[in-house]
Design a protein around this motif. Sequence first.
Motif, PDB file in Angstrom:
ATOM      1  N   ARG A  44      -3.870  12.205 -17.794  1.00  0.00           N
ATOM      2  CA  ARG A  44      -4.023  12.160 -16.341  1.00  0.00           C
ATOM      3  C   ARG A  44      -4.364  13.528 -15.762  1.00  0.00           C
ATOM      4  NH1 ARG A  44      -0.500   8.554 -12.263  1.00  0.00           N
ATOM      5  NH2 ARG A  44      -1.765   7.049 -13.381  1.00  0.00           N
ATOM      6  N   SER A  45      -5.280  13.551 -14.790  1.00  0.00           N
ATOM      7  CA  SER A  45      -5.687  14.784 -14.109  1.00  0.00           C
ATOM      8  C   SER A  45      -4.552  15.292 -13.226  1.00  0.00           C
ATOM      9  CB  SER A  45      -6.928  14.520 -13.255  1.00  0.00           C
ATOM     10  OG  SER A  45      -7.188  15.614 -12.398  1.00  0.00           O
ATOM     11  N   GLN A  46      -4.553  16.606 -13.018  1.00  0.00           N
ATOM     12  CA  GLN A  46      -3.552  17.203 -12.150  1.00  0.00           C
ATOM     13  C   GLN A  46      -3.891  16.996 -10.676  1.00  0.00           C
ATOM     14  OE1 GLN A  46      -0.621  18.611 -13.184  1.00  0.00           O
ATOM     15  NE2 GLN A  46      -1.303  17.741 -15.126  1.00  0.00           N
ATOM     16  N   GLN A  47      -5.120  16.590 -10.380  1.00  0.00           N
ATOM     17  CA  GLN A  47      -5.514  16.357  -9.003  1.00  0.00           C
ATOM     18  C   GLN A  47      -4.947  15.029  -8.507  1.00  0.00           C
ATOM     19  OE1 GLN A  47      -9.827  16.728  -9.151  1.00  0.00           O
ATOM     20  NE2 GLN A  47      -9.652  18.734  -8.188  1.00  0.00           N
ATOM     21  N   THR A  48      -4.646  14.997  -7.199  1.00  0.00           N
ATOM     22  CA  THR A  48      -4.029  13.815  -6.591  1.00  0.00           C
ATOM     23  C   THR A  48      -4.909  13.283  -5.480  1.00  0.00           C
ATOM     24  OG1 THR A  48      -1.816  14.663  -7.075  1.00  0.00           O
ATOM     25  CG2 THR A  48      -1.989  12.951  -5.401  1.00  0.00           C
ATOM     26  N   ILE A  49      -5.043  11.986  -5.422  1.00  0.00           N
ATOM     27  CA  ILE A  49      -5.762  11.309  -4.334  1.00  0.00           C
ATOM     28  C   ILE A  49      -4.724  10.660  -3.430  1.00  0.00           C
ATOM     29  CG2 ILE A  49      -7.471   9.549  -3.751  1.00  0.00           C
ATOM     30  CD1 ILE A  49      -8.602   9.920  -6.597  1.00  0.00           C
ATOM     31  N   VAL A  50      -4.846  10.873  -2.147  1.00  0.00           N
ATOM     32  CA  VAL A  50      -3.871  10.369  -1.182  1.00  0.00           C
ATOM     33  C   VAL A  50      -4.522   9.270  -0.339  1.00  0.00           C
ATOM     34  CG1 VAL A  50      -2.409  10.929   0.801  1.00  0.00           C
ATOM     35  CG2 VAL A  50      -2.641  12.566  -1.072  1.00  0.00           C
ATOM     36  N   ILE A  51      -3.866   8.115  -0.283  1.00  0.00           N
ATOM     37  CA  ILE A  51      -4.231   7.043   0.645  1.00  0.00           C
ATOM     38  C   ILE A  51      -3.087   6.946   1.655  1.00  0.00           C
ATOM     39  CG2 ILE A  51      -4.949   4.656   0.905  1.00  0.00           C
ATOM     40  CD1 ILE A  51      -6.760   6.164  -0.956  1.00  0.00           C
ATOM     41  N   MET A  52      -3.394   6.994   2.929  1.00  0.00           N
ATOM     42  CA  MET A  52      -2.327   7.033   3.921  1.00  0.00           C
ATOM     43  C   MET A  52      -2.580   6.050   5.062  1.00  0.00           C
ATOM     44  SD  MET A  52      -3.108  10.522   6.101  1.00  0.00           S
ATOM     45  CE  MET A  52      -2.179   9.980   7.527  1.00  0.00           C
ATOM     46  N   ALA A  53      -1.485   5.674   5.723  1.00  0.00           N
ATOM     47  CA  ALA A  53      -1.533   4.846   6.938  1.00  0.00           C
ATOM     48  C   ALA A  53      -0.255   5.129   7.707  1.00  0.00           C
ATOM     49  CB  ALA A  53      -1.647   3.360   6.590  1.00  0.00           C
ATOM     50  N   HIS A  54      -0.374   5.300   9.006  1.00  0.00           N
ATOM     51  CA  HIS A  54       0.848   5.528   9.792  1.00  0.00           C
ATOM     52  C   HIS A  54       1.488   4.177  10.106  1.00  0.00           C
ATOM     53  CE1 HIS A  54      -0.234   4.313  13.960  1.00  0.00           C
ATOM     54  NE2 HIS A  54      -1.464   4.660  13.642  1.00  0.00           N
ATOM     55  N   ARG A  55       2.810   4.155  10.173  1.00  0.00           N
ATOM     56  CA  ARG A  55       3.525   2.887  10.372  1.00  0.00           C
ATOM     57  C   ARG A  55       4.176   2.791  11.749  1.00  0.00           C
ATOM     58  NH1 ARG A  55       6.934   5.921   7.128  1.00  0.00           N
ATOM     59  NH2 ARG A  55       8.945   6.358   8.143  1.00  0.00           N
ATOM     60  N   ASP A  56       4.207   3.887  12.527  1.00  0.00           N
ATOM     61  CA  ASP A  56       4.863   3.862  13.838  1.00  0.00           C
ATOM     62  C   ASP A  56       3.905   3.332  14.893  1.00  0.00           C
ATOM     63  OD1 ASP A  56       3.319   6.256  13.429  1.00  0.00           O
ATOM     64  OD2 ASP A  56       4.132   7.020  15.296  1.00  0.00           O
ATOM     65  N   ASN A  57       4.417   3.097  16.086  1.00  0.00           N
ATOM     66  CA  ASN A  57       3.578   2.700  17.210  1.00  0.00           C
ATOM     67  C   ASN A  57       4.150   3.291  18.490  1.00  0.00           C
ATOM     68  OD1 ASN A  57       5.814   1.117  17.672  1.00  0.00           O
ATOM     69  ND2 ASN A  57       4.703  -0.814  17.846  1.00  0.00           N
ATOM     70  N   LEU A  58       3.446   3.068  19.605  1.00  0.00           N
ATOM     71  CA  LEU A  58       3.865   3.615  20.900  1.00  0.00           C
ATOM     72  C   LEU A  58       4.862   2.716  21.612  1.00  0.00           C
ATOM     73  CD1 LEU A  58       0.414   4.899  22.234  1.00  0.00           C
ATOM     74  CD2 LEU A  58       2.249   6.247  21.204  1.00  0.00           C
ATOM     75  N   GLY A  59       5.063   1.495  21.108  1.00  0.00           N
ATOM     76  CA  GLY A  59       6.049   0.601  21.701  1.00  0.00           C
ATOM     77  C   GLY A  59       5.541  -0.277  22.816  1.00  0.00           C
ATOM     78  N   GLY A  60       4.289  -0.112  23.229  1.00  0.00           N
ATOM     79  CA  GLY A  60       3.771  -0.963  24.299  1.00  0.00           C
ATOM     80  C   GLY A  60       3.386  -2.346  23.833  1.00  0.00           C
ATOM     81  N   SER A  61       3.324  -2.552  22.524  1.00  0.00           N
ATOM     82  CA  SER A  61       2.985  -3.841  21.923  1.00  0.00           C
ATOM     83  C   SER A  61       3.450  -3.788  20.470  1.00  0.00           C
ATOM     84  CB  SER A  61       1.472  -4.084  22.001  1.00  0.00           C
ATOM     85  OG  SER A  61       0.798  -3.215  21.109  1.00  0.00           O
ATOM     86  N   PRO A  62       3.362  -4.903  19.739  1.00  0.00           N
ATOM     87  CA  PRO A  62       3.766  -4.854  18.321  1.00  0.00           C
ATOM     88  C   PRO A  62       2.915  -3.922  17.468  1.00  0.00           C
ATOM     89  CG  PRO A  62       3.728  -7.117  19.119  1.00  0.00           C
ATOM     90  CD  PRO A  62       3.094  -6.278  20.195  1.00  0.00           C
TER      91      PRO A  62
END
Length: 628
Positions: free
Chosen positions: A135-153
């Motif tokens: 395995r390579s020492q390099q890392t690939i990051v996949i991200m998504a934020h899970r919070d919200n502003l609260g005005g809707s779901p």
Amino acid sequence: MAVPSPRRRARRGSLERPVSGRIYRAAWLAVAVPVLVAAFSLATPIPLQEPRLPPSFDGTTAFQFSREFVRLFPDRRPGSSGSAKAREWVAARLRDYKFTVARQEFTADVPGLGKQRFVNLIATSPLRPEQELARSQQTIVIMAHRDNLGGSPGANDNGSGTGALLELARDIGNSSLAHSVILLSEDGGAYGSLGAAEFSEDADLSDQVAAVVDLDAIAGNGSPRLEIAGETPRMPGATLAATAQSAIAAQSDREPARPSAGEQLIDLAFPFTLYGQGPFIAQGIPALTITSAGSRPPPPAGDTSAELNPERLDQIGRSAQSLLGSLDSAADVTRGTQSYVWVGSRLIRGWTIQFVFLMALLPFLAAVVDLFARCRRRRIPLRPALRSLLSRLSVWIWAGAVFAFFTLVGILPSGDSRPIPPDTEVATDWPVVALVSLAGLSFLGWLVARPQLAPRRTVTRPEELGGHLAAMLGLGIVALVVAAQNPFALLFVLPSVHAWLWLPHASERGRAVALAVYALGFVGPLVLLGSFAFRFELGLDAPWYLLALTSVGYVPIPLAVAFLGWGAVASQAGAVALGRYAPYPAPHERPARGPLRESVRQVVLLTRRSRTRRKGLEAVPDTDVMEE
């Protein structure tokens, strides 16, 4: 009847036409060199090869994850119980797929909310024994934020990204990859990508990151779109962007949208984004966001599960997995960040654009130097004009100091220097009392300086020319400061540089022409204001939003100070255009009381006059008033 003779044009080099057009035009020939360099340096980015296996992303499963996540945790605001429960739920799902999940806890100062605690979830892909050495020492990051502003779901923003992240975890857990993969469930993403900024600034975590792909609002009805702007005048490596575009085109049968060439240029001149790739690019890590929204994430109102588009979620999820496969197959993923403008299928190198902007200052500087020499030969005094400009600058510095004081004591928004979410009260509710107070105190500063700036006698043409030269010298200093901070930001200064230089010539043709030339100098700031008003859909809130970004420290201090200097130059140039300019008075011309005492006296006299006039009207009978 005698026919009036036509008006003769003033002689070149005279007081009416003091700017040398020949020197100005000759200097423009030098600008042709960087333009030719830019034309011959166009490049076509080449995407990485497609992965050997087709993506196995299951859009139906991702859609079910998204709906369940939103149904269980509709309120995921920082500090709420829903935020903590959503965090544990996501962590449990990632562990189900054999990911090692770590917590990254941090505290951030959110404008309007104060100090809040956030937790990123950092899930590392499982590693089989036979993969340890390969395995390579390099890392690939996949991200998504899970919070919200609260005005809707927050179903689309960002339940959809979280659902796709969990489905990618299932696929990655059953795959053999050459690179380590981190799935980052970001907290604080809805509040200026706080979690992304925290992760990118952690050297132990980000040093080996080769590329970052952010999934944000990917189940809307809009077309797939790439966001590549950073928080510095940089963008992700062209290879990463081209590979993402190719992956999306293959999975959705259409080219993804992206910012136009003009929008990319504005993003370089004023680095700003509302998506999570921005903090990584600022740290030199190539990153981009895939979304189905526009330059601004979708508003909370109506963001429910019923509005999710399963087909779009499946397309972008497959695109993300295909992009991951291409990156994993490459021998060397990391290419850092670059500056460029993407036009069609080709790139204009950023350094060539900077070269053009810097050389575009040369005609102005050459003409100003020549104008300075002409004024010296005519023995036009420059010191009173410079003192007049400094008086105006002191008013602007006073206004800036009041602004900073209001921020320090909490009257204006304060917090971490992050983008402010446009759908929060901080971005849309103008603090009217604070702004009126700021305007009032700034007006008081102007009253103090006004006795030294108001014309007390007829101003001669040489004195007016001296005032114009002082303004141009100040404008040249402002342009050089801006160029030293960010050469792309000259985009906002060059219109005033080249328009206001010709104010003496325009005044020869009449007051209306002079005012039109003066107005052209405001095109640069209006471009920035229009970008926030229309592109980011802030409308009439755009001026306040820019002030709020300044108060939280997002705008660099050198650029804020340069703007104050530009405002002083604009006020002096406007006085010249309106015929209201006056040089700083000599000692025998100044009021005996001094500027402060004289200003207070004028305010008291105006107040007394208004009271006397009001009392006089009340003393007159109604019939007499009607007769008058």
